[in-house]
Design an enzyme around this catalytic site. Structure first.
Site, PDB file in Angstrom:
ATOM      1  N   HIS A 204      47.267 -21.341  90.376  1.00  0.00           N
ATOM      2  CA  HIS A 204      48.529 -21.144  91.097  1.00  0.00           C
ATOM      3  C   HIS A 204      49.346 -22.409  91.271  1.00  0.00           C
ATOM      4  O   HIS A 204      50.478 -22.345  91.714  1.00  0.00           O
ATOM      5  CB  HIS A 204      48.280 -20.521  92.487  1.00  0.00           C
ATOM      6  CG  HIS A 204      47.745 -21.500  93.486  1.00  0.00           C
ATOM      7  ND1 HIS A 204      46.424 -21.850  93.541  1.00  0.00           N
ATOM      8  CD2 HIS A 204      48.358 -22.225  94.452  1.00  0.00           C
ATOM      9  CE1 HIS A 204      46.231 -22.724  94.507  1.00  0.00           C
ATOM     10  NE2 HIS A 204      47.391 -22.986  95.082  1.00  0.00           N
TER      11      HIS A 204
HETATM   12  C1  UD1 Z   1      51.572 -22.817  98.548  1.00  0.00           C
HETATM   13  C2  UD1 Z   1      51.413 -24.302  98.762  1.00  0.00           C
HETATM   14  C3  UD1 Z   1      50.214 -24.807  97.961  1.00  0.00           C
HETATM   15  C4  UD1 Z   1      48.965 -24.009  98.274  1.00  0.00           C
HETATM   16  C5  UD1 Z   1      49.242 -22.515  98.122  1.00  0.00           C
HETATM   17  C6  UD1 Z   1      48.049 -21.734  98.597  1.00  0.00           C
HETATM   18  C7  UD1 Z   1      53.527 -25.502  99.108  1.00  0.00           C
HETATM   19  C8  UD1 Z   1      54.534 -26.409  98.512  1.00  0.00           C
HETATM   20  N1  UD1 Z   1      52.579 -25.021  98.284  1.00  0.00           N
HETATM   21  O1  UD1 Z   1      51.859 -22.602  97.180  1.00  0.00           O
HETATM   22  O2  UD1 Z   1      49.965 -26.167  98.296  1.00  0.00           O
HETATM   23  O3  UD1 Z   1      47.956 -24.401  97.386  1.00  0.00           O
HETATM   24  O4  UD1 Z   1      50.380 -22.141  98.923  1.00  0.00           O
HETATM   25  O5  UD1 Z   1      48.028 -20.460  98.044  1.00  0.00           O
HETATM   26  O6  UD1 Z   1      53.582 -25.221 100.281  1.00  0.00           O
HETATM   27  N2  UD1 Z   1      54.658 -15.113  96.888  1.00  0.00           N
HETATM   28  C9  UD1 Z   1      54.585 -13.757  97.072  1.00  0.00           C
HETATM   29  N3  UD1 Z   1      53.963 -13.295  98.193  1.00  0.00           N
HETATM   30  C10 UD1 Z   1      53.445 -14.116  99.149  1.00  0.00           C
HETATM   31  C11 UD1 Z   1      53.549 -15.485  98.957  1.00  0.00           C
HETATM   32  C12 UD1 Z   1      54.143 -15.974  97.825  1.00  0.00           C
HETATM   33  O7  UD1 Z   1      55.039 -12.975  96.235  1.00  0.00           O
HETATM   34  O8  UD1 Z   1      52.877 -13.602 100.146  1.00  0.00           O
HETATM   35  C13 UD1 Z   1      55.274 -15.616  95.638  1.00  0.00           C
HETATM   36  C14 UD1 Z   1      56.771 -15.836  95.753  1.00  0.00           C
HETATM   37  O9  UD1 Z   1      57.345 -15.513  94.518  1.00  0.00           O
HETATM   38  C15 UD1 Z   1      56.879 -17.327  95.970  1.00  0.00           C
HETATM   39  C16 UD1 Z   1      55.698 -17.857  95.171  1.00  0.00           C
HETATM   40  O10 UD1 Z   1      54.683 -16.882  95.320  1.00  0.00           O
HETATM   41  O11 UD1 Z   1      58.094 -17.849  95.508  1.00  0.00           O
HETATM   42  C17 UD1 Z   1      55.194 -19.211  95.657  1.00  0.00           C
HETATM   43  O12 UD1 Z   1      54.896 -19.141  97.053  1.00  0.00           O
HETATM   44  P1  UD1 Z   1      54.972 -20.484  97.949  1.00  0.00           P
HETATM   45  O13 UD1 Z   1      54.470 -20.203  99.303  1.00  0.00           O
HETATM   46  O14 UD1 Z   1      56.318 -21.107  97.831  1.00  0.00           O
HETATM   47  O15 UD1 Z   1      54.011 -21.494  97.218  1.00  0.00           O
HETATM   48  P2  UD1 Z   1      52.536 -21.269  96.686  1.00  0.00           P
HETATM   49  O16 UD1 Z   1      52.557 -21.363  95.214  1.00  0.00           O
HETATM   50  O17 UD1 Z   1      51.929 -20.079  97.323  1.00  0.00           O
HETATM   51  N1  UDP Z   2      41.059 -17.257  98.136  1.00  0.00           N
HETATM   52  C1  UDP Z   2      40.946 -15.943  98.604  1.00  0.00           C
HETATM   53  N2  UDP Z   2      41.329 -14.935  97.782  1.00  0.00           N
HETATM   54  C2  UDP Z   2      41.825 -15.133  96.536  1.00  0.00           C
HETATM   55  C3  UDP Z   2      41.937 -16.475  96.079  1.00  0.00           C
HETATM   56  C4  UDP Z   2      41.557 -17.494  96.911  1.00  0.00           C
HETATM   57  O1  UDP Z   2      40.481 -15.722  99.710  1.00  0.00           O
HETATM   58  O2  UDP Z   2      42.160 -14.146  95.860  1.00  0.00           O
HETATM   59  C5  UDP Z   2      40.662 -18.345  99.031  1.00  0.00           C
HETATM   60  C6  UDP Z   2      39.764 -19.376  98.428  1.00  0.00           C
HETATM   61  O3  UDP Z   2      38.427 -18.956  98.420  1.00  0.00           O
HETATM   62  C7  UDP Z   2      40.006 -20.550  99.353  1.00  0.00           C
HETATM   63  C8  UDP Z   2      41.475 -20.421  99.649  1.00  0.00           C
HETATM   64  O4  UDP Z   2      41.817 -19.078  99.390  1.00  0.00           O
HETATM   65  O5  UDP Z   2      39.293 -20.413 100.554  1.00  0.00           O
HETATM   66  C9  UDP Z   2      42.222 -21.354  98.763  1.00  0.00           C
HETATM   67  O6  UDP Z   2      43.544 -21.014  98.703  1.00  0.00           O
HETATM   68  P1  UDP Z   2      44.456 -21.415  97.486  1.00  0.00           P
HETATM   69  O7  UDP Z   2      43.661 -21.618  96.263  1.00  0.00           O
HETATM   70  O8  UDP Z   2      45.525 -20.414  97.467  1.00  0.00           O
HETATM   71  O9  UDP Z   2      45.090 -22.784  98.021  1.00  0.00           O
HETATM   72  P2  UDP Z   2      44.644 -24.312  97.933  1.00  0.00           P
HETATM   73  O10 UDP Z   2      43.289 -24.453  98.508  1.00  0.00           O
HETATM   74  O11 UDP Z   2      44.736 -24.741  96.501  1.00  0.00           O
HETATM   75  O12 UDP Z   2      45.701 -25.002  98.738  1.00  0.00           O
END
Ligand code: UD1
Ligand code: UDP
Length: 351
Positions: A204
């Site tokens: 992601h």
């Molecule tokens: C964010 C964090 C990242 C973290 C990740 C955990 C920032 C800059 N990034 O990234 O550090 O590792 O969360 O998962 O804060 N979206 C949905 N539904 C949701 C959430 C997101 O559809 O419930 C989609 C949207 O299209 C959105 C995209 O995912 O634009 C990215 O979501 P966003 O929260 O901006 O960043 P993450 O990639 O989730």
């Molecule tokens: N995770 C989860 N379900 C999923 C994918 C990840 O519960 O389908 C959990 C994962 O085990 C970990 C956390 O989400 O505890 C990590 O989140 P993510 O990878 O989105 O973010 P990051 O740690 O890179 O910021």
């Protein structure tokens, strides 16, 4: 003592669950939970509150998705309103997302003491939005809770040792707390319909999803791996893959799952392939070799004896790592003793 805890993204719900449980067991502490709404899908947010018994947020700003500035700006305004209304003794932020940065800025500008859980992590890659978020947050915080010795060293190097404490990692606390569920055999958290032998993958990070060359390389690498691959897909990645990518036949895409289901998927996997920060550690805690599809890792402690192999998106490195021997060496301690949340609470009470 009144504390406003700020969360917004999946990994923060998991971290806050552990800390919140400990804080709320202490009558001297009144915790207010603020959800920015950065993550909002049922399986990116609600499932964690339900499954991990996190109290429902007192506030949900429902900022949703957007550009960095749009999302952070909306959060900043909403968080400021809540902090002015609640007048807490301190604000608690987690990790390195935009919710972390907004919480840190809003709190510090109101002169409300700020504590940062998972402080001191550095990739030294300023192209990562997370690196900017965590550097700024650490610089303006009043208390830094470091999960590893590497984090302590980074903060010491930045002249922040006076406000830094080694706590251990709250995600390690969490795996220990839920170990009976994770290691036991109740079917409730098993994932139906997946292959019996598989590698578990997640992707992601912007450095992969926003760079087609990297995504193509990763999918190519997956196609060359002789095992089935289970990929619980982040909504960001789902959107990208819907464009012009071909998914290899051995890749089984499933919706994002809850934490306990994810831990079972990790426990039962042969290996883990990921660009996640949290999952690298969980693979280590559950003694699964991790292949980190990034150019660097903040979790240096996991690298010894090839427990974690950093491959970037290079298909040859990924394939070689996927086919390499599973490490047999004993793991080193380094993430605390599972009592990080209690240490955090004890230090917060010093404020
Ligand atoms: C964010 C964090 C990242 C973290 C990740 C955990 C920032 C800059 N990034 O990234 O550090 O590792 O969360 O998962 O804060 N979206 C949905 N539904 C949701 C959430 C997101 O559809 O419930 C989609 C949207 O299209 C959105 C995209 O995912 O634009 C990215 O979501 P966003 O929260 O901006 O960043 P993450 O990639 O989730
Ligand atoms: N995770 C989860 N379900 C999923 C994918 C990840 O519960 O389908 C959990 C994962 O085990 C970990 C956390 O989400 O505890 C990590 O989140 P993510 O990878 O989105 O973010 P990051 O740690 O890179 O910021």
């Amino acid at each position: 003592m009144k504390i406003v805890s700020i969360v917004g993204a999946r990994p923060q719900f998991i971290k806050a669950a552990t800390v919140s449980r400990v804080l709320r067991a202490n009558d001297a502490i009144h915790e207010i939970l603020l959800h920015t709404g950065q993550h909002y899908d049922e399986n990116m947010s609600d499932v964690f509150f339900r499954e991990l018994n996190i109290p429902l947020p007192d506030y949900n700003l429902e900022v949703g998705s957007g550009s960095h500035a749009e999302q952070t700006g909306l959060m900043l305004k909403g968080i400021e309103d809540v902090l002015i209304r609640e007048k807490p003794d301190c604000t608690l932020v987690y990790g390195d997302t935009n919710s972390t940065l907004a919480g840190a800025l809003a709190s510090t500008k109101l002169h409300i003491p700020l504590a940062h859980v998972e402080a001191g992590l550095r990739s030294f890659n300023r192209a990562m939005p997370e690196e900017i978020n965590r550097m700024v947050t650490d610089r303006i915080a009043d208390m830094l809770f470091a999960p590893t010795q590497t984090a302590i060293e980074n903060l010491t190097h930045e002249g922040l040792s006076d406000i830094t404490w080694f706590t251990g990692d709250v995600m390690f606390d969490s795996v220990l707390y839920y170990q009976d569920w994770i290691l036991g055999n109740p079917d409730k958290y098993k994932t139906p319909g997946i292959p019996s032998k598989y590698l578990l993958a997640t992707i992601h990070r912007a450095e992969n999803t926003d760079h087609p060359e990297n995504m193509k390389n990763i999918l190519h690498a997956f196609s060359m791996i002789s095992h089935e691959i289970v990929l619980p897909i982040h909504p960001r990645t789902r959107k990208i893959l819907q464009s012009s990518y071909t998914i290899p036949g051995n890749v089984h895409i499933i919706d994002p799952v809850g934490y306990l289901q994810m831990m079972k998927l990790t426990r039962d996997a042969i290996k883990v392939l990921t660009d996640s920060g949290g999952l690298q550690k969980e693979a280590y805690f559950l003694k699964k070799q991790c292949i980190t599809m990034r150019t660097e890792t903040e979790w240096i402690e996991t690298l010894h004896d090839n427990w974690n192999i950093v491959t970037g998106s290079d298909p040859v490195l990924i394939e070689n790592a996927a086919n390499s021997d599973i490490p047999k060496a004993l793991q080193h301690p380094g993430f605390g003793d599972g009592k990080s949340a209690a240490i955090i609470m004890e230090k917060l009470l010093l404020l």
